[in-house]
Scaffold this active site. Structure first.
Site, PDB file in Angstrom:
ATOM      1  N   ASP A  28       0.857  -1.177   0.000  1.00  0.00           N
ATOM      2  CA  ASP A  28       0.000   0.000   0.000  1.00  0.00           C
ATOM      3  C   ASP A  28       0.902   1.239   0.000  1.00  0.00           C
ATOM      4  OD1 ASP A  28      -2.283   1.710   0.493  1.00  0.00           O
ATOM      5  OD2 ASP A  28      -1.692   1.739   2.603  1.00  0.00           O
ATOM      6  N   ASP A  30      -0.118   5.030   0.975  1.00  0.00           N
ATOM      7  CA  ASP A  30      -0.308   5.990   2.063  1.00  0.00           C
ATOM      8  C   ASP A  30      -0.254   5.303   3.418  1.00  0.00           C
ATOM      9  OD1 ASP A  30      -0.987   8.526   0.545  1.00  0.00           O
ATOM     10  OD2 ASP A  30      -2.463   7.144  -0.287  1.00  0.00           O
ATOM     11  N   GLY A  74      -8.112   3.648   3.337  1.00  0.00           N
ATOM     12  CA  GLY A  74      -7.824   2.569   2.396  1.00  0.00           C
ATOM     13  C   GLY A  74      -8.827   2.416   1.266  1.00  0.00           C
ATOM     14  N   ARG A  77     -11.918   6.961  -2.977  1.00  0.00           N
ATOM     15  CA  ARG A  77     -12.470   8.217  -2.452  1.00  0.00           C
ATOM     16  C   ARG A  77     -14.004   8.197  -2.332  1.00  0.00           C
ATOM     17  NH1 ARG A  77     -10.623  12.525  -6.267  1.00  0.00           N
ATOM     18  NH2 ARG A  77      -8.606  11.550  -5.879  1.00  0.00           N
ATOM     19  N   SER A 152      -5.334   5.460  -4.150  1.00  0.00           N
ATOM     20  CA  SER A 152      -5.123   6.871  -4.481  1.00  0.00           C
ATOM     21  C   SER A 152      -4.955   7.084  -5.983  1.00  0.00           C
ATOM     22  CB  SER A 152      -3.884   7.387  -3.754  1.00  0.00           C
ATOM     23  OG  SER A 152      -3.596   8.694  -4.190  1.00  0.00           O
ATOM     24  N   ASN A 154      -3.580   9.690  -6.975  1.00  0.00           N
ATOM     25  CA  ASN A 154      -2.384  10.543  -7.049  1.00  0.00           C
ATOM     26  C   ASN A 154      -1.089   9.743  -6.891  1.00  0.00           C
ATOM     27  OD1 ASN A 154      -4.029  12.984  -7.055  1.00  0.00           O
ATOM     28  ND2 ASN A 154      -4.442  12.498  -4.927  1.00  0.00           N
ATOM     29  N   ASP A 210      -1.672  -0.606   6.046  1.00  0.00           N
ATOM     30  CA  ASP A 210      -1.900   0.014   7.354  1.00  0.00           C
ATOM     31  C   ASP A 210      -3.387   0.199   7.642  1.00  0.00           C
ATOM     32  OD1 ASP A 210      -2.214   2.043   5.400  1.00  0.00           O
ATOM     33  OD2 ASP A 210      -1.944   3.569   6.949  1.00  0.00           O
TER      34      ASP A 210
HETATM   35 MG   LIG Z   1      -2.892   3.137   3.658  1.00  0.00          MG
END
Ligand SMILES: [Mg+2]
Length: 258
Positions: A28, A30, A74, A77, A152, A154, A210
């Protein structure tokens, strides 16, 4: 790119803290590679608090850390918007992907969050976790293949800003998932697609996440090993959602074995 999985190498995978038959690692972004989970959390809080305050006036109940962990972290959006608002019995029309950030639609609220996120990233920059970078270098040196798997949209910009694109043999992010019509975490589809792109069976791939939704995805996809990365003190919840092992930093896995 183009490296073939090298097959079993017990000693090396144990040095990585992984079961012996793991051939690929799916990371992952972020909160695992970059210190951006907190930036996402702050952007969501600002977005939802102003939405709720406008809607409910002085009696509004703010968006909390546990709301973030349970309903948003996770997930893609728009799923995050829908899932959190549903927890407050609020339903919005979907709207269009290019809805302005002040429109009261799922897309409008999501776009507001993304606008705030990009503003914060532009102002403060993005930092990577050193322990994760060291771990990925070790994984690659051991001949395992790597992928970045993020909701994401981005992802590519963030990786490029860190010169970290070269660390991954495959990328399944928000953009690729939309192109391929893949549902996001907690569904396992994005991780499964990454394993497939790397030519590795899910049972021989390890997931590093996470988010609680990421643990659910790891369990649902029957991956060989699921590592929960606990940055915020939710070790028990990560185990409850399917982690095989929880660490505070990926560097803890190096040199130690199971
Ligand atoms: Mg994450």
């Amino acid at each position: 790119m183009g490296r073939a999985p090298t097959g079993n190498c017990d000693r090396m995978t144990t040095q990585l803290g992984l079961p012996a038959d793991i051939q690929a690692c799916l990371f992952d972004l972020d909160g695992v590679v970059t210190k951006t989970a907190v930036v996402h959390a702050a952007a969501w809080k600002e977005t939802f608090d102003s939405f709720l305050r406008e809607r409910d006036g002085a009696g509004f109940r703010p968006f909390t850390d546990s709301d973030y962990d349970e309903y948003v972290d996770g997930r893609p959006r728009a799923d995050g918007v829908r899932t959190f608002l549903a927890s407050r019995s609020i339903e919005l029309p979907e709207g269009d992907p290019d809805d302005p950030p002040d429109r009261r639609t799922v897309n409008g609220v999501g776009n507001r969050k993304n606008e705030l996120l990009l503003e914060k990233i532009r102002t403060d920059g993005v930092e990577a976790y050193d322990g994760t970078l060291r771990y990925i270098e070790a994984v690659r040196a051991a001949g395992l293949r790597t992928a970045i798997v993020s909701s994401s949209a981005n992802t590519l910009d963030v990786l490029r800003s860190l010169d970290a694109e070269r660390l991954f043999d495959a990328r399944i992010d928000g953009v690729v998932a939309r192109e391929r019509g893949l549902p996001g975490k907690p569904r396992p589809d994005t991780f499964l697609a990454a394993a497939r792109d790397l030519g590795v069976e899910p049972s021989r791939a390890a997931v590093f996440e996470d988010a609680l939704a990421g643990m659910d995805a790891g369990r649902a996809g029957h991956f060989g090993h699921v590592v929960g990365v606990d940055r915020v003190g939710q070790t028990d919840a990560l185990y409850a959602h399917g982690a095989d092992r929880v660490v505070k930093d990926l560097a803890e896995l190096l040199g130690g074995g199971e």
